[in-house]
Design a protein around this motif. Structure first.
Motif, PDB file in Angstrom:
ATOM      1  N   SER A 108      10.947  -2.579  -0.349  1.00  9.18           N
ATOM      2  CA  SER A 108      12.060  -3.293   0.252  1.00  9.18           C
ATOM      3  C   SER A 108      11.507  -4.448   1.071  1.00  9.18           C
ATOM      4  O   SER A 108      10.959  -4.241   2.152  1.00  9.18           O
ATOM      5  CB  SER A 108      12.851  -2.331   1.150  1.00  9.18           C
ATOM      6  OG  SER A 108      13.658  -3.052   2.038  1.00  9.18           O
ATOM      7  N   VAL A 109      11.612  -5.648   0.543  1.00 14.01           N
ATOM      8  CA  VAL A 109      11.158  -6.815   1.288  1.00 14.01           C
ATOM      9  C   VAL A 109      12.261  -7.874   1.287  1.00 14.01           C
ATOM     10  O   VAL A 109      13.055  -7.950   0.365  1.00 14.01           O
ATOM     11  CB  VAL A 109       9.857  -7.439   0.709  1.00 14.01           C
ATOM     12  CG1 VAL A 109       8.662  -6.535   0.919  1.00 14.01           C
ATOM     13  CG2 VAL A 109      10.026  -7.769  -0.761  1.00 14.01           C
TER      14      VAL A 109
ATOM     15  N   PRO B 273       0.854  -1.199   0.000  1.00 10.76           N
ATOM     16  CA  PRO B 273       0.000   0.000   0.000  1.00 10.76           C
ATOM     17  C   PRO B 273       0.892   1.252   0.000  1.00 10.76           C
ATOM     18  O   PRO B 273       2.085   1.161   0.327  1.00 10.76           O
ATOM     19  CB  PRO B 273      -0.773  -0.113   1.317  1.00 10.76           C
ATOM     20  CG  PRO B 273      -0.553  -1.503   1.818  1.00 10.76           C
ATOM     21  CD  PRO B 273       0.743  -1.956   1.247  1.00 10.76           C
ATOM     22  N   ALA B 274       0.329   2.397  -0.353  1.00 10.47           N
ATOM     23  CA  ALA B 274       1.094   3.642  -0.366  1.00 10.47           C
ATOM     24  C   ALA B 274       1.720   3.842   1.005  1.00 10.47           C
ATOM     25  O   ALA B 274       1.080   3.646   2.026  1.00 10.47           O
ATOM     26  CB  ALA B 274       0.177   4.802  -0.708  1.00 10.47           C
ATOM     27  N   GLY B 275       3.007   4.223   1.025  1.00  7.13           N
ATOM     28  CA  GLY B 275       3.685   4.448   2.296  1.00  7.13           C
ATOM     29  C   GLY B 275       4.588   3.301   2.695  1.00  7.13           C
ATOM     30  O   GLY B 275       5.464   3.454   3.525  1.00  7.13           O
ATOM     31  N   THR B 276       4.385   2.149   2.056  1.00  9.83           N
ATOM     32  CA  THR B 276       5.261   1.009   2.338  1.00  9.83           C
ATOM     33  C   THR B 276       6.404   1.037   1.324  1.00  9.83           C
ATOM     34  O   THR B 276       6.183   1.238   0.138  1.00  9.83           O
ATOM     35  CB  THR B 276       4.480  -0.308   2.269  1.00  9.83           C
ATOM     36  OG1 THR B 276       3.454  -0.281   3.258  1.00  9.83           O
ATOM     37  CG2 THR B 276       5.380  -1.499   2.515  1.00  9.83           C
ATOM     38  N   GLU B 277       7.631   0.892   1.829  1.00  9.81           N
ATOM     39  CA  GLU B 277       8.793   1.009   0.968  1.00  9.81           C
ATOM     40  C   GLU B 277       8.986  -0.242   0.103  1.00  9.81           C
ATOM     41  O   GLU B 277       8.597  -1.336   0.507  1.00  9.81           O
ATOM     42  CB  GLU B 277      10.042   1.203   1.828  1.00  9.81           C
ATOM     43  CG  GLU B 277       9.881   2.317   2.837  1.00  9.81           C
ATOM     44  CD  GLU B 277      10.983   3.333   2.748  1.00  9.81           C
ATOM     45  OE1 GLU B 277      12.140   2.916   2.664  1.00  9.81           O
ATOM     46  OE2 GLU B 277      10.675   4.528   2.747  1.00  9.81           O
TER      47      GLU B 277
END
Lengths: 155, 103
Positions: free
Chosen positions: A116-117, A110-114
């Motif tokens: 990078s996993v 979602p918007a706001g999640t970078e």
């Protein structure tokens, strides 16, 4: 006797439904969650997987980095990370070309999640690992070969 | 019921980094037991993380995710003491939710 049984059943049934609803309300997030994408996870080749993800024709890109070892000693636990500096990444999928089913995991951001996993995956043998990223409605991808010295799918 | 997850969430410079370690067999359905029978697939299919009730990550797993899955991700926002909840569902319908306070 019969009447009692009926009433008991009714009461029991009602309670069961109520319990289910309560449990569902407690556990299911308020946001709609996408159904598990069975066709993508069951696909046997990269092309089929990309098609099931709606990502056919994803362009190679240097804007995605796969962080993983070049050589994995244990194919059962291979740490793999996907990072992108691009803004507005909506989804990331992780594919392992030579596994029986290439798709290992997919992430919706979602918007706001970078973008990078990191996770750990099983690899049956040396293979290319492919990261597919959805950004601005378009799909891009990159790959990296990981050499496996001991497969992770043995019995 | 599965064992609890280990969740660590730390906020720094406006970004919260979350690390989750789940406890799950993640059977692929391709392995055979000692008597040669296929071990049925049993794996986490979906995972969701919520910060104060707002979803910050949704994930779908296949059988290729390692046993006792590890997941790390970052999101903007989040302050010390905020709630972070992670829940998963597996292909047999088992589910688990754990919650921690961000520190």
């Amino acid at each position: 006797m019969n009447m009692q049984r009926r009433e008991a059943l009714k009461a029991g049934g009602g309670l069961g439904l109520f319990g289910l609803l309560a449990a569902a309300g407690l556990i299911t997030p308020s946001q709609a969650r996408a159904e598990w994408n069975k066709s993508a996870f069951d696909a046997k080749t990269i092309e089929e997987t990309l098609k099931a993800l709606g990502a056919t024709g994803a362009q190679n890109s240097t804007d995605i980095q796969i962080t993983a070892p070049d050589i994995a000693e244990n194919g059962a636990v291979v740490p793999v990370g996907v990072v992108s500096a691009l803004a507005g990444v909506e989804a990331i999928a992780l594919l392992i070309e030579k596994n029986p089913n290439p798709l290992a995991a997919s992430f919706m951001l979602p918007a706001g999640t970078e973008a990078s996993v990191q996770t750990r995956v099983k690899m049956g043998q040396t293979s290319d690992v492919i990261a597919v990223v959805k950004v601005g409605g378009k799909f891009i991808m990159t790959k990296k070969e990981i050499k496996v010295t001991l497969g992770g799918c043995g019995g | 019921m599965a064992d609890p997850m280990k969740i660590r969430a730390s906020a720094k410079d406006g970004i919260t980094e979350v690390k989750v370690l789940m406890s799950h067999e993640m059977e692929t359905g391709q392995r055979k037991d000692s008597s040669g029978n296929l071990v049925p697939a049993h794996f986490i299919t979906e995972l969701s993380a919520e910060h104060n009730g707002k979803q910050v990550l949704a994930a779908q797993f296949g059988t290729a995710v390692s046993k006792n899955p590890y997941l790390a991700f970052k999101f903007k926002g989040g302050a010390k003491g905020d709630k972070l909840a992670v829940s998963w569902v597996d292909n047999k319908g088992d589910k688990r939710t754990d919650e921690v306070a961000i520190n």
